[in-house]
Write an enzyme that holds these catalytic residues in place. Sequence first.
Site: not given
Ligand code: IVH
Length: 675
Positions: A114, A116, A118, A227, A315, A409, A412, A425, A431
């Site tokens: 799934e 990740k 941010d 998740y 990643k 600078c 100024c 500066c 300035c």
């Molecule tokens: S599972 C024990 N699933 O990524 C496993 N984490 O770098 C718990 N994160 O601190 C995490 N999307 O904040 C999981 N689909 C996802 C996620 C996810 C984002 C974040 C989470 C974690 C960080 C780790």
Amino acid sequence: MTHAEILAKLTALKDEIRRHDNLYYAKDRPEISDTEYDHLFRELIDLERQHPELITPDSPTQRVGAPPLESLTKIPHEQPMLSLDSIVEPGEVQAFDQRMKRELETQSIEYSAEPKFDGLSVELVYDHGVFTRGATRGDGTTGEDVTVNLRTIRSLPLQLQARSGLPDHLVVRGEVYMPLDDFQALNRRITERGDDAFANPRNAASGSLRQLDSTITATRPLVVTCYEIMAQSTQPPPTHWDELDRMAQWGLPVPDRRKLCSSIDEVTAFHRETESIRDELPYEIDGVVVKINRRDWQDCLGMKSRSPRWAIAYKFTPRKEITVVQDIAVSVGRTGTLTPVALLKPVEVGGVTISRATLHNADEVARKDIRIGDTVKVERAGDVIPAIAERVPIPGEQRKAPFCMPDHCPICGSNVAREGAYFYCTGQSVCGAQLKGAIEHFSSKHALNIEGLGKKTVAQLVDEGLVRSLADLYRLTKENLLTLDGFADRSATLLLQSIEGSKTVSLDRFLMGLGIRQVGQHIAKVLAREFGSLDEILTADRERLQQIREIGPEISDSLVAYCSEPRNQEVIAQLQRLGVQVAPGLATGDRKTSSLAGKTFVFTGGLDRFTRDQAQSAVEAMGARVSSSVSKKTSYVVAGRDPGSKLEQAKTLGVTILTEQEFASLIEEEGKELS
Ligand code: IVH
């Protein structure tokens, strides 16, 4: 209606609204129009208003936020909130698969993959299906209690749907983040106000969720996706895939893009596809999380100290594009630091057009050997501020001379001095760039909090020569302001009121506002707590300063240098002559010396001498607090112009009522007594 009928009606309305919330936020499949939804919501509000005793914390109307807190309370997590190991290379994901197969002694493993997200990770606790508590991840063992803030997030169900076996106790983990469009709109609003923009959606989400004032969180467009089930009082599902399904049945939002993969090659394909559509998604993701699907296998593999062995964050490579450096400009910051900035031929990196990239400092330019005319790779790792990753050498190219920092600078013309890799500066308030920065900082929210003094106004005031020092702010007249672009009678009056209102300020805010190198919000508080008065700080020597635990040689040197500079002493003296009163001690916190310490104020109606924020700061400087609702515990209700129903409530409850004038006198008297 009888009591039973009212209760039934309330329950039906709440259920109906929750169902539509779920359809809209979790399933993206609304069944009714916004107007119809608003109608239902209004009906609920009206009914609850007639019967306030029947309002429950899980009611959809309770998402508006609660009175501000003084600090976020730390709470221990029920289960440790682990982190994930990350990888970027395809070879590493193959190695992960090999390791799993070896440890589980099998050749066939199902993975659940799934996005990740941010954002920031949160723990959500549901008791008997009702959302009762939520915390940030913190250090993984202890987080911050952000329950009231989380309640304001519309995609987070306050009550779970009870279709299939709800556990009495449930702890889930999810990610709170801000969709990209909303993030850009929020940054536009923030910069128009003159405040600093958030660097990326993750910081915006974190800053919005970790607010002391949840009514601010309520205005921020946050969403949540769950998740992981971290704990439940009933039998947990056998696989991660079932876990996501079960959470979805309960009405929790789960990742809509996900894949059950029967081999690691399918995981790699999902990663590739997801990366290719990454820029089309309305939110930021930075990889794919790969999890062993069977929970018994997860348990069997267990965890390392900070991360589980059964999952990995795969990643994406940071987004990079190639372009040309058209010029290298040098910008001057608030403290006078010169920063080289590459002006680029505009290029689109991950949906954002980039035309500038920071080069950080002269050493960095030399290390990467970047010159005007070079071809470079620009990288954007989720941040708004991009960086130059590297130069792309072109065979046979004729290069320009290496970049040199200027001796003078660019703003100024003052001499430029060097401190390690940094050039600055020496012009200080001569300035324009430093003066503008100093004024913006002085008037910012955490310092003197002068509303209406945004970047644009400050620039005009300095460029027009109306403000040549911080003290000049207090010499401004309405005539001065009316000469500026965008100012009319009302806006000029409001700004002058705001400047006037800033004249009563707590010591820590004032210190912070002076913009002394190394003295930020935290150190300003430390100093205010230790010394109590401005004079003591201004005359303290290095030895005295270094007796304080958090003050080292760098801070004490910087502070002493600042205080011994006659120009700075003169500005502080002028500020005081012009009426700035620095109240002793901290803006908030435990100043028990004031007779107002521990008291609660409620404001209603418009104030003329103060903005609401200034009134609040003044109250907090006395160790008291501001609440948004009147109760028997309220100490004072300050009634301004056109007061609302709170005035009536105060009269009914016998709470002391103050006019604005009386409030101002009270604050002034307290200030005098304490100084
Ligand atoms: S599972 C024990 N699933 O990524 C496993 N984490 O770098 C718990 N994160 O601190 C995490 N999307 O904040 C999981 N689909 C996802 C996620 C996810 C984002 C974040 C989470 C974690 C960080 C780790």
